[in-house]
Write a protein that holds these residues in place. Structure first.
Motif: not given
Length: 307
Positions: A21-26, A28-31, A33-40, A180-189
């Motif tokens: 759930l934390a990863g999915i939230i990350g 969504v926020i990443s999408y 911000t970057f128009k992608a679920p993970l920072r490309p 993927a969720g952990i890397f989406s959070i790492l992309g944000l922070v």
């Protein structure tokens, strides 16, 4: 001491659900911000990446780190205000920006040399990727991942039964989503970007995790056939405990060199190794606590339906 896996199944499911759930939230926020679920990274969106190291760093005479604010002002003056800037080890400058031709790259390098300090020409790295190539890399990676899932379902359905295969795939989705969720959070922070190596890591994680799950499932099948008088929960608890040491030892000895690569392998392999560390850890967890408990839950439901 025996591990009672089935007794605490809801705890294992809750831990996984919270992480996912934390990863999915990350994502969504990443999408947003970057128009992608993970920072490309550059591999997927196209553009130019410049990496330069101060000459004083080679001579070990630098007295202060690179000022990112000054670099940002230089980029803004050249209409490159949206670029991503990273300073590594205080004296290595990495810039990801839109695609630059030779003249613009030369002009930017000259400005950086004049205002930041002389950079060592032998350490300069320049990568340029077109957006079309990036799109093809992404689509090929996703296709490879889907094909691997399909192949695993077919193989496990033939070797075991379809319910084994289904819950093995659920466990694999768990591992991919956690990574993927952990890397989406790492992309944000932390500004961590994914590249083509990230897709390679996901395929590697899938292969490692399904191997661990197959070992546990194999023992479960043997114990079902050899001990028909035992309940489903007893068989699965016994099977997990019989393979527990093997699963932990295999994962631990695999993760140890990955930690060494993460710490000492350089920037190119650093996040590839981190993705494998996260994925392998999630893989051994899902094999022991998710795939086995879900199979027990399903078999118990089947027995209740028959009675």
């Amino acid at each position: 001491m025996q591990l009672n896996v089935i007794k605490w199944e809801r705890l294992w499911w809750s831990i996984s659900s919270l992480i996912i759930l934390a990863g999915i939230i990350g994502m969504v926020i990443s999408y947003s911000t970057f128009k992608a679920p993970l920072r490309p990274g550059l591999d997927f969106i196209g553009g130019t990446r410049l990496q330069l190291q101060l000459a004083c760093a080679v001579e070990k005479t630098c007295d202060q780190p690179i000022d990112t604010g000054e670099v940002r002002n230089i980029l803004a003056a050249q209409d490159l205000a949206g670029s991503t800037i990273q300073v590594l080890e205080g004296n290595i400058l990495s810039i990801r920006t839109k695609t630059l031709d030779v003249d613009k790259r030369t002009q930017l390098q000259q400005e950086l040399n004049d205002k930041i300090g002389p950079f060592d020409p032998e350490t300069i790295q320049i990568d340029t990727v077109g957006p079309t190539i990036g799109k093809e890399l992404f689509e090929s990676g996703i296709l490879a991942l889907l094909v691997s899932f399909f192949g695993i379902i077919v193989y496990l359905s033939i070797r075991f039964k379809f319910d084994y295969a289904f819950f093995a795939i659920v466990a694999l989705f768990h591992d991919v989503l956690v990574t993927a969720g952990i890397f989406s959070i790492l992309g944000l922070v932390a500004g961590v970007e994914i590249d083509s190596l990230f897709l390679v890591s996901l395929l590697t994680i899938v292969g490692f995790s399904v191997n661990d799950t197959v070992v546990i499932y194999d023992r479960i099948r043997e114990n079902f056939e050899g001990s028909p008088d035992l309940s489903v929960n007893q068989v699965i608890d016994i099977s997990v405990n019989e393979t527990l040491t093997r699963s932990i030892n295999t994962s631990f000895t695999t993760i140890l060199p990955l930690i060494a690569i993460f710490l000492f392998g350089g920037e190119t392999l650093k996040y590839f190794a981190l993705a494998l560390i996260v994925g392998f850890t999630a893989g051994v967890y899902s094999s022991i606590f998710i795939a086995s408990t879900l199979l027990a839950w399903w078999r118990n439901r089947q027995e209740l339906a028959k009675s």
